[in-house]
Design an enzyme around this catalytic site. Structure first.
Site, PDB file in Angstrom:
ATOM      1  N   LYS A  11       0.856  -1.187   0.000  1.00  0.00           N
ATOM      2  CA  LYS A  11       0.000   0.000   0.000  1.00  0.00           C
ATOM      3  C   LYS A  11       0.890   1.235   0.000  1.00  0.00           C
ATOM      4  O   LYS A  11       2.073   1.204   0.368  1.00  0.00           O
ATOM      5  CB  LYS A  11      -0.931   0.024   1.213  1.00  0.00           C
ATOM      6  CG  LYS A  11      -0.248  -0.009   2.587  1.00  0.00           C
ATOM      7  CD  LYS A  11       0.250   1.310   3.126  1.00  0.00           C
ATOM      8  CE  LYS A  11       0.851   1.187   4.522  1.00  0.00           C
ATOM      9  NZ  LYS A  11       1.591   2.397   4.966  1.00  0.00           N
ATOM     10  N   GLY A  97       9.650  -0.476   5.382  1.00  0.00           N
ATOM     11  CA  GLY A  97       9.585   0.375   4.197  1.00  0.00           C
ATOM     12  C   GLY A  97       8.380   1.289   4.144  1.00  0.00           C
ATOM     13  O   GLY A  97       8.286   2.145   3.266  1.00  0.00           O
ATOM     14  N   GLY A  98       7.406   1.090   5.051  1.00  0.00           N
ATOM     15  CA  GLY A  98       6.217   1.937   5.038  1.00  0.00           C
ATOM     16  C   GLY A  98       5.212   1.571   3.977  1.00  0.00           C
ATOM     17  O   GLY A  98       4.279   2.335   3.705  1.00  0.00           O
ATOM     18  N   ILE A  99       5.371   0.382   3.351  1.00  0.00           N
ATOM     19  CA  ILE A  99       4.408  -0.032   2.329  1.00  0.00           C
ATOM     20  C   ILE A  99       3.584  -1.229   2.787  1.00  0.00           C
ATOM     21  O   ILE A  99       2.906  -1.874   1.990  1.00  0.00           O
ATOM     22  CB  ILE A  99       5.080  -0.302   0.964  1.00  0.00           C
ATOM     23  CG1 ILE A  99       6.273  -1.250   1.081  1.00  0.00           C
ATOM     24  CG2 ILE A  99       5.511   1.004   0.323  1.00  0.00           C
ATOM     25  CD1 ILE A  99       6.925  -1.558  -0.263  1.00  0.00           C
ATOM     26  N   GLY A 100       3.647  -1.508   4.087  1.00  0.00           N
ATOM     27  CA  GLY A 100       2.688  -2.422   4.686  1.00  0.00           C
ATOM     28  C   GLY A 100       3.017  -3.889   4.634  1.00  0.00           C
ATOM     29  O   GLY A 100       2.125  -4.722   4.795  1.00  0.00           O
ATOM     30  N   SER A 103       1.907  -5.903   7.870  1.00  0.00           N
ATOM     31  CA  SER A 103       0.456  -5.761   8.064  1.00  0.00           C
ATOM     32  C   SER A 103      -0.312  -6.462   6.962  1.00  0.00           C
ATOM     33  O   SER A 103      -1.345  -7.103   7.205  1.00  0.00           O
ATOM     34  CB  SER A 103       0.071  -4.276   8.099  1.00  0.00           C
ATOM     35  OG  SER A 103       0.646  -3.627   9.210  1.00  0.00           O
ATOM     36  N   SER A 104       0.183  -6.346   5.728  1.00  0.00           N
ATOM     37  CA  SER A 104      -0.476  -7.006   4.608  1.00  0.00           C
ATOM     38  C   SER A 104      -0.376  -8.523   4.733  1.00  0.00           C
ATOM     39  O   SER A 104      -1.345  -9.248   4.474  1.00  0.00           O
ATOM     40  CB  SER A 104       0.147  -6.541   3.288  1.00  0.00           C
ATOM     41  OG  SER A 104      -0.567  -7.038   2.181  1.00  0.00           O
ATOM     42  N   ASP A 136      -2.582  -0.766  10.723  1.00  0.00           N
ATOM     43  CA  ASP A 136      -2.741  -0.831   9.270  1.00  0.00           C
ATOM     44  C   ASP A 136      -3.415  -2.119   8.796  1.00  0.00           C
ATOM     45  O   ASP A 136      -3.806  -2.214   7.629  1.00  0.00           O
ATOM     46  CB  ASP A 136      -1.379  -0.736   8.571  1.00  0.00           C
ATOM     47  CG  ASP A 136      -0.848   0.684   8.505  1.00  0.00           C
ATOM     48  OD1 ASP A 136      -1.593   1.610   8.888  1.00  0.00           O
ATOM     49  OD2 ASP A 136       0.307   0.869   8.078  1.00  0.00           O
TER      50      ASP A 136
END
Length: 286
Positions: A11, A97-100, A103-104, A136
């Site tokens: 994300k 990396g802040g792209i999940g 969480s994903s 997230d």
């Protein structure tokens, strides 16, 4: 069904405003989530003995502490399910990396095992379970581009343009806790409505702090800004810029240094995970 393979998509936070701080120390946010057609991949194989085993090691992450394992065991407890799973992870998304990525992976585990174990708990209950794993996780469980408030758990679906993105992944793992604890972090950005946001505007309050602490992120932003307006996603480290088509994004990607990992992906308002589950449901009813 004995086996199941599903995507765990990345994300982007297209903006991230910090509008306050709660008494418990958590920050009140406003952010805009959109998915990418790029991410990790998880494979699940049914076990009858109730064991949860992740067969992919991640550096520095203990097996039982991995969000995938925690999500699977949480789902077992919540549903009183006696089944287990062997799980394999194909890791593409950088950690920190802040792209999940984590969480994903957790959301795909919840949805995948709900399907494999035939629990049919429903999106609301799975999202509530996901929230206990991380702020997230619910957006990945719901799988729709969204304007988020609170700690990121209050979601309002939105229809966004679906451009192509070039995402650069500086070789550094940013600590979210460290960024949110920084005394210089802006914590009083005025709240906005989703309508005014979609009309244009928005920024990332965490970006100045990360740029100051991590020169790798600052340099990546500076490099990408030579071609398109560049932003940081979440608390970093990944940075991104949008393009009207894949060719334009890839043209810039080819001009980046070989030492700087990057990828091109299509923005998606419906996540690839939910597209895959929809296809499974259609095949089952055919």
């Amino acid at each position: 069904m004995q086996t199941l393979t599903l995507p765990a998509p990345a994300k982007l936070n297209l903006m991230l405003h910090i509008v306050g701080r709660r008494a418990d120390g958590y920050h009140e946010l406003q952010t805009l989530f959109q998915f990418l057609d790029h991410g990790d991949e998880l494979s699940f194989r049914l076990r009858a003995d109730g064991e949860i085993r992740l067969h992919t090691e991640l550096p520095g992450v203990d097996h039982d502490s991995n969000l995938i394992v925690r999500a699977a065991r949480l789902l077992q407890r919540a549903s009183s399910c006696s089944l287990g799973a062997d799980i394999t992870l194909l890791k593409r998304l950088p950690m920190g990396g802040g792209i999940g990525g984590g969480s994903s992976d957790a959301a795909t585990t919840l949805l995948g095992l709900d399907h494999l174990w035939q629990l049919h708990l429903g999106e609301d209950q799975l999202a509530a379970l996901g929230l206990t794993l991380g702020a997230d996780v619910p957006v990945f469980v719901r799988g729709r581009a969204a304007f988020a408030e609170g700690v990121g758990e209050r979601l309002q679906p939105v229809d966004l343009p679906e451009p192509w993105f070039l995402v650069i992944a500086p070789q550094v793992s940013v600590s979210t806790a460290e960024i949110f604890a920084d005394p210089e972090l802006t914590r009083n950005t005025p709240a906005i409505t989703v309508r005014s946001l979609l009309a244009g505007g928005g920024h990332n309050d965490c970006q100045p702090i990360v740029e100051k602490r991590y020169p790798e992120v600052r340099n990546a932003l500076s490099l990408l800004n030579k071609f398109v307006p560049a932003s940081m996603t979440g608390t970093g480290a990944c940075v991104f810029g949008s393009f009207p088509n894949e060719g334009e994004a890839d043209k810039v990607r080819r001009q980046l240094p070989d030492t700087l990992p990057s990828f091109v992906a299509h923005g998606r308002n419906i996540s690839m995970l939910h597209r895959s589950l929809e296809k499974l449901a259609q095949e089952a009813s055919a």
